[in-house]
Design an enzyme around this catalytic site. Structure first.
Site, mmCIF file in Angstrom:
data_model
loop_
_atom_site.group_PDB
_atom_site.id
_atom_site.type_symbol
_atom_site.label_atom_id
_atom_site.label_comp_id
_atom_site.label_asym_id
_atom_site.label_seq_id
_atom_site.Cartn_x
_atom_site.Cartn_y
_atom_site.Cartn_z
ATOM 1 C CG ASP A 116 -2.260 0.450 1.069
ATOM 2 O OD1 ASP A 116 -2.412 1.556 0.533
ATOM 3 O OD2 ASP A 116 -3.191 -0.273 1.461
ATOM 4 C CG ASP A 218 -4.616 5.650 0.878
ATOM 5 O OD1 ASP A 218 -5.552 4.859 0.989
ATOM 6 O OD2 ASP A 218 -4.490 6.672 1.594
ATOM 7 C CD GLU A 277 -8.897 4.492 -1.556
ATOM 8 O OE1 GLU A 277 -9.812 4.173 -0.798
ATOM 9 O OE2 GLU A 277 -8.004 5.298 -1.231
ATOM 10 C CG HIS A 352 -8.770 -1.435 4.403
ATOM 11 N ND1 HIS A 352 -8.601 -1.505 3.030
ATOM 12 C CD2 HIS A 352 -8.382 -0.199 4.764
ATOM 13 C CE1 HIS A 352 -8.132 -0.356 2.603
ATOM 14 N NE2 HIS A 352 -7.982 0.461 3.624
ATOM 15 C CG ASP A 353 -11.196 1.995 3.422
ATOM 16 O OD1 ASP A 353 -10.725 1.986 4.564
ATOM 17 O OD2 ASP A 353 -10.595 2.458 2.427
HETATM 18 O O1 TEU Z 1 -9.414 5.512 1.923
HETATM 19 C C1 TEU Z 1 -9.813 6.697 1.293
HETATM 20 C C2 TEU Z 1 -11.222 6.884 1.271
HETATM 21 O O2 TEU Z 1 -11.775 7.260 0.266
HETATM 22 C C3 TEU Z 1 -11.905 6.646 2.571
HETATM 23 O O3 TEU Z 1 -12.044 7.874 3.190
HETATM 24 C C4 TEU Z 1 -13.168 6.018 2.400
HETATM 25 O O4 TEU Z 1 -14.027 6.900 1.748
HETATM 26 C C5 TEU Z 1 -13.696 5.714 3.754
HETATM 27 O O5 TEU Z 1 -12.870 4.745 4.314
HETATM 28 C C6 TEU Z 1 -15.073 5.207 3.656
HETATM 29 O O6 TEU Z 1 -15.527 4.905 4.917
HETATM 30 C C7 TEU Z 1 -8.056 5.318 2.109
HETATM 31 C C8 TEU Z 1 -7.805 4.089 2.932
HETATM 32 O O7 TEU Z 1 -8.235 2.957 2.221
HETATM 33 C C9 TEU Z 1 -8.452 4.242 4.256
HETATM 34 O O8 TEU Z 1 -8.324 3.081 5.038
HETATM 35 C C10 TEU Z 1 -7.798 5.405 4.951
HETATM 36 O O9 TEU Z 1 -8.444 5.650 6.174
HETATM 37 C C11 TEU Z 1 -7.818 6.665 4.099
HETATM 38 O O10 TEU Z 1 -7.436 6.423 2.756
HETATM 39 C C12 TEU Z 1 -6.820 7.648 4.627
HETATM 40 O O11 TEU Z 1 -5.530 7.210 4.342
#
Ligand code: TEU
Ligand code: CA
Length: 582
Positions: A116, A218, A277, A352-353
């Site tokens: 990542d 990311d 992403e 994970h999100d």
């Molecule tokens: O996620 C970016 C993102 O778009 C998130 O804010 C997403 O919309 C949110 O998790 C929805 O609930 C990335 C990573 O995947 C995430 O884990 C991080 O928290 C974020 O960036 C900040 O680095």
């Protein structure tokens, strides 16, 4: 007419020329959240040695690439998405020797490793930021975005993980505000500064020279901003629920110059993959990232699919009527067509999100959890796109559905709760909504066996284990030939048995059917029909050609039953089947 035909056969033959074949198009990616996979020293936190101890399990899945969430030095304000040292391993996860052993162990098993890359922001504990904030004349000052307070308050920008919703934080040391799109512990890097870019390229080379096979990047559209910071309002953003962030805060004027530079200076020098992403990326902008002729990135994952069914601006509350399968089909069909001739797609329903796939998109009640898990997996493994499959979904793990805020560990849920509270909102409603949508639902420990804490740790796990581990676990599922796990292994094999599943043309069938998702995948003379009942009632689909006599390749009903009546197929609740059309 002649030309339409000519075009489509051109596309088909084009699709599998060697030129066009790429290992990352044919791969199945398996995502591991290291904090929750396996704890080797029983401090309650998963670690790299834990992953190493399970390499044979990973191999047994038949996957090709591991995407590992951030495992770099971090104070963990956002579980590793706040990096304080890009060239080290997080203390809790182990050492650089462990990392090297992990990479070696994966490579020995023919599995690639993708890391990542989190370079929109660092931790506020990163040395660059410590320097940057120390004085206005420090050489690192321009590594971040600062707004001197004598200019007044900076124009509003949201901070996604802040209770007050603000993306600027005042720092009295130099009487200035700094920008952070996430929490104040995650200051945004200033990509306009060429030194910042060279730092990033250098750290990328550090890992690539070790032999890692690529990066998941990311929030990459966010790196480039309009640094004039024009005035925008919260209303502007709210009214553009999906596109607002991208339009006003990301995809700045130089974004694609930077991505071209990343490609020219780093990525093109290695045989690696890159996946963005694609937060905020739309059908109109997607090609700019992944059209091979532009020499930027290989793939991106969009949010249009996973955002379906939420009520806008309501803290990720689901529409009580659920989501519309017709819209779901439209979205995934549209994204297939976007990459028909240029670029390459990705497909995912969990990460994970996101909450657990089966809870969000299937049905996690005991009667349907296994069937609907297998049905969703069938979808992911039969689309024309690289599948990104989230660990634990191969067991049919479901949302834990915490009913107290104290059980949550995620900065997003904790701070949204405070926000609702401060605004006098309905906290019960919030907690109910989180049971479906919260990120922690997919971050609970992996379920290895039925011993205490699911065999994840003998210590106290950093987040609670889902009590359903007693029956949903690797040990039990390995023994059961009809388990979700064994179905997953079978369908991964099926995907790899014929290039038609990777490169074959996708054609949606019976598109107005509100219950069934049916499509064919065709390459040269091979044609497969995929049938997916997304609902818990019996559903009928009209295929438009005779299905009788076709060969069944897989079926999530273990007795292999499927009711075919000429051109019509009747599907049982959550039934999924793949047929080869003879
Ligand atoms: O996620 C970016 C993102 O778009 C998130 O804010 C997403 O919309 C949110 O998790 C929805 O609930 C990335 C990573 O995947 C995430 O884990 C991080 O928290 C974020 O960036 C900040 O680095
Ligand atoms: Ca540990």
């Amino acid at each position: 007419m002649c030309c339409v035909l000519a075009n489509s056969s051109y596309a088909q033959t084009q699709a599998v020329t060697n030129n066009n074949r790429k290992w990352w198009k044919e791969a199945v990616v398996y995502q591991i959240y290291p904090r929750s996979f396996k704890d080797s020293n029983n401090d309650g936190i998963g670690d790299l040695k834990g992953i190493i101890s399970k390499l044979d399990y990973i191999k047994s899945l038949g996957v090709d690439v591991i995407w590992l969430n951030p495992m770099y030095g971090s104070p963990n304000a956002d579980n590793g998405y706040d990096i304080s040292d890009y060239r080290s391993v997080m203390k809790e996860f182990g050492t650089m020797d462990d990392f090297d052993a992990l990479l070696k162990g994966l490579h020995e098993r023919g599995i690639k490793l993708v890391l990542d890359l989190v370079v929109n922001h660092t931790s506020d504990e990163h040395e660059w930021f410590k320097q940057s904030r120390s004085s206005r004349t420090n050489p690192y000052r321009d590594y971040y975005h600062w707004w001197p307070a004598e200019k007044g308050k900076p124009p509003f920008r949201p901070g996604a993980f802040e209770v007050d919703g603000s993306g600027w934080r005042y720092d009295s040391l130099t009487n200035a505000y700094y920008l952070h799109y996430f929490s104040y512990k995650q200051p945004d890097l200033n990509w306009e500064n060429p030194k910042v870019r060279q730092e990033v390229y250098s750290l990328m080379r550090f890992w690539l020279d070790k032999g890692v096979d690529g990066f998941r990047m990311d929030v990459i559209p966010f790196i480039a901003k309009d640094i004039n910071f024009p005035v925008i309002t919260k209303k502007d953003l709210d009214e553009n629920y999906n596109g607002g962030w991208d339009q006003y805060m990301a995809s700045g004027p130089h974004l694609h110059d930077y991505l071209k530079e990343v490609n020219a200076q780093v990525l093109s020098k290695y045989n690696v993959m890159s996946v963005a992403e694609g937060a905020g990326v739309t059908a109109a902008t997607a090609h700019k990232f992944v059209d091979a002729d532009r020499h930027e990135l290989n793939m991106l994952y969009h949010f249009e699919g996973v955002n379906l069914g939420y009520i806008p601006n309501r803290f990720k509350k689901m529409d009580p009527h659920g989501y519309s399968l017709i819209k779901f089909k439209q979205i995934y069909s549209k994204w297939d067509s976007i990459f028909e001739y240029k670029g390459w797609g990705t497909i995912y329903l969990g990460n994970h999100d996101q909450p657990r796939m089966v809870t969000r998109w299937g049905n996690d009640v005991p009667e349907y959890r296994e069937l609907s898990s297998k049905m969703l997996t069938t979808f992911l493994m039969t689309m024309r796109a690289t599948p990104y499959y989230y660990f634990g979904d191969e067991l049919g793990m479901s949302n834990i559905k915490f009913d107290k805020i104290e059980d949550y560990r995620d900065i997003e849920s904790i701070n949204m709760y405070k926000q609702v509270k401060n605004n006098g909102g309905d906290l019960n409603e919030f907690i109910e909504a989180q049971k479906i949508s919260a990120r922690d639902n997919s971050r609970t420990p992996f379920q290895w066996n039925s011993s205490e804490n699911a065999g994840f740790t003998t210590g106290t796990p950093w987040i609670k284990v889902n009590p359903n581990y007693i029956s949903i676990n690797v040990e039990a599922e390995e023994k059961d030939s009809n388990s979700v796990l064994n179905y997953f292994k079978r369908i991964v094999k099926l995907r790899k048995s014929d290039l038609a599943f990777v490169y074959g043309r996708y054609d949606l069938i019976d598109k107005a059917n509100p219950d069934v998702y049916a499509y064919t995948r065709t390459l040269n003379h091979d044609k497969y029909l995929v049938l997916l009942n997304f609902h818990q009632h019996i559903s009928i689909t009209n295929i438009g050609f005779n299905v009788k006599g076709s060969k069944q390749m897989i079926n999530n009903y273990s007795d292999g039953s499927l009711i075919i009546n000429g051109k019509q197929v009747t599907l049982k609740p959550y039934q999924a089947a793949v047929l080869k059309i003879q």
